[in-house]
Design a protein around this motif. Sequence first.
Motif, PDB file in Angstrom:
ATOM      1  N   LEU A 114       0.842  -1.278   0.067  1.00  0.00           N
ATOM      2  CA  LEU A 114       0.019  -0.016  -0.152  1.00  0.00           C
ATOM      3  C   LEU A 114       0.723   1.209   0.077  1.00  0.00           C
ATOM      4  N   ASP A 115       2.116   1.058   0.590  1.00  0.00           N
ATOM      5  CA  ASP A 115       2.910   2.343   0.495  1.00  0.00           C
ATOM      6  C   ASP A 115       3.261   2.590  -0.808  1.00  0.00           C
ATOM      7  N   GLU A 116       3.615   1.682  -1.569  1.00  0.00           N
ATOM      8  CA  GLU A 116       4.140   1.675  -2.933  1.00  0.00           C
ATOM      9  C   GLU A 116       3.036   2.517  -3.633  1.00  0.00           C
ATOM     10  N   ILE A 117       1.792   2.096  -3.666  1.00  0.00           N
ATOM     11  CA  ILE A 117       0.808   2.577  -4.302  1.00  0.00           C
ATOM     12  C   ILE A 117       0.632   4.242  -3.856  1.00  0.00           C
ATOM     13  N   GLY A 178      -6.653   7.913   5.444  1.00  0.00           N
ATOM     14  CA  GLY A 178      -7.870   7.263   4.823  1.00  0.00           C
ATOM     15  C   GLY A 178      -7.063   6.885   3.407  1.00  0.00           C
ATOM     16  N   GLY A 179      -5.984   7.333   3.256  1.00  0.00           N
ATOM     17  CA  GLY A 179      -5.162   7.033   2.086  1.00  0.00           C
ATOM     18  C   GLY A 179      -4.971   5.630   1.656  1.00  0.00           C
ATOM     19  N   HIS A 180      -4.509   4.912   2.982  1.00  0.00           N
ATOM     20  CA  HIS A 180      -4.131   3.408   3.002  1.00  0.00           C
ATOM     21  C   HIS A 180      -5.396   2.457   2.614  1.00  0.00           C
ATOM     22  N   LEU A 181      -6.585   3.360   3.206  1.00  0.00           N
ATOM     23  CA  LEU A 181      -7.812   2.536   2.949  1.00  0.00           C
ATOM     24  C   LEU A 181      -8.182   2.593   1.361  1.00  0.00           C
ATOM     25  N   ARG A 182      -7.999   3.798   0.866  1.00  0.00           N
ATOM     26  CA  ARG A 182      -8.373   4.014  -0.383  1.00  0.00           C
ATOM     27  C   ARG A 182      -7.348   2.796  -1.435  1.00  0.00           C
ATOM     28  N   ILE A 205      -5.203  -0.476   9.121  1.00  0.00           N
ATOM     29  CA  ILE A 205      -5.391   0.194  10.228  1.00  0.00           C
ATOM     30  C   ILE A 205      -4.146   0.550  11.023  1.00  0.00           C
ATOM     31  N   TYR A 206      -3.180  -0.496  11.011  1.00  0.00           N
ATOM     32  CA  TYR A 206      -1.765   0.009  11.393  1.00  0.00           C
ATOM     33  C   TYR A 206      -1.243   1.147  10.631  1.00  0.00           C
ATOM     34  N   ALA A 207      -1.332   1.067   9.264  1.00  0.00           N
ATOM     35  CA  ALA A 207      -0.703   2.060   8.494  1.00  0.00           C
ATOM     36  C   ALA A 207      -1.557   3.342   8.791  1.00  0.00           C
ATOM     37  N   GLU A 208      -2.914   3.311   8.815  1.00  0.00           N
ATOM     38  CA  GLU A 208      -3.472   4.880   8.870  1.00  0.00           C
ATOM     39  C   GLU A 208      -3.099   5.300  10.213  1.00  0.00           C
ATOM     40  N   LEU A 209      -2.857   4.573  11.070  1.00  0.00           N
ATOM     41  CA  LEU A 209      -2.614   5.097  12.472  1.00  0.00           C
ATOM     42  C   LEU A 209      -0.993   5.561  12.564  1.00  0.00           C
ATOM     43  N   GLY A 210      -0.379   5.207  11.484  1.00  0.00           N
ATOM     44  CA  GLY A 210       0.972   5.798  11.518  1.00  0.00           C
ATOM     45  C   GLY A 210       2.266   4.795  11.824  1.00  0.00           C
ATOM     46  N   PHE A 211       1.772   3.564  12.208  1.00  0.00           N
ATOM     47  CA  PHE A 211       2.620   2.594  12.332  1.00  0.00           C
ATOM     48  C   PHE A 211       3.601   2.140  11.168  1.00  0.00           C
TER      49      PHE A 211
END
Length: 256
Positions: A114-117, A178-182, A205-211
């Motif tokens: 998801l980070d790559e996207i 919401g970027g990682h969710l999208r 969830i973890y990515a949206e929370l900044g982990f």
Amino acid sequence: MTDPVADWWGTAVSRIEPNRVELRGIPVQDLIGTIGFGAMIWLMLRGERPTDQQAHLLEAALVAGVDHGPHAPSIAVARMAATCGVGLNNAMASAINTLGDSHGGAGQECVLLLDEIRELEAAGSKLTDATDEVIAAWRERGIRYLPGFGHRFHTRDPRRDPLLELVDRAVTERIVEGGHLRAARAVEAALAPVPMNIDGATAVIYAELGFPAPLARGLFVLSRSVGILAHAWEETGQGRRNKGPIPPSVLPTYLG
């Protein structure tokens, strides 16, 4: 002037002195009875308290990953080790040590996906184009199953929907961006009819929370440790010994 001995294990996580215990600068007596376990995990990892809404979202992900029965290698190993008389600590350690790339690491890998996207999006690509490009790149690396999508046991993981509903609400309430969710939903659409699984939903969830991605695996280990303990304890109480991975009536296929 620094002290090379005192600096050997220099840490900002805790301060331990005679009659003094501080965790992230807060006296432990001020935390006992006033903070939940999920919020405590956040505090220890991040050095700050989460909001109630952030802690609630983190705990939801932790609860969802607690157990998946003896179908999961970690749980099976916990029960098998417990029958060997090694004690709870060794049974838990044996099980936790199976949480590697193939079992337990999908959340971390999904965050990286998801980070790559998101990086391509930030560089100006449309979400669908960025998604297709990243999926193609992962396929070219020989990755057959994208982490966080599909499940060998469930046609639709029952943990997916309630987790994503919580993220949707958090986006609406501006708790997360919401970027990682999208991005995750774009991958799911590209892979249809293969749905997102718990690894994907908790990765969101973890990515949206900044982990960061490695902590997605670490947090899963914390979550699954609860189920590992419960199964190891239950098996210990059943009084069985050396209960191997398959019933004794089933003989392994000889390949010689």
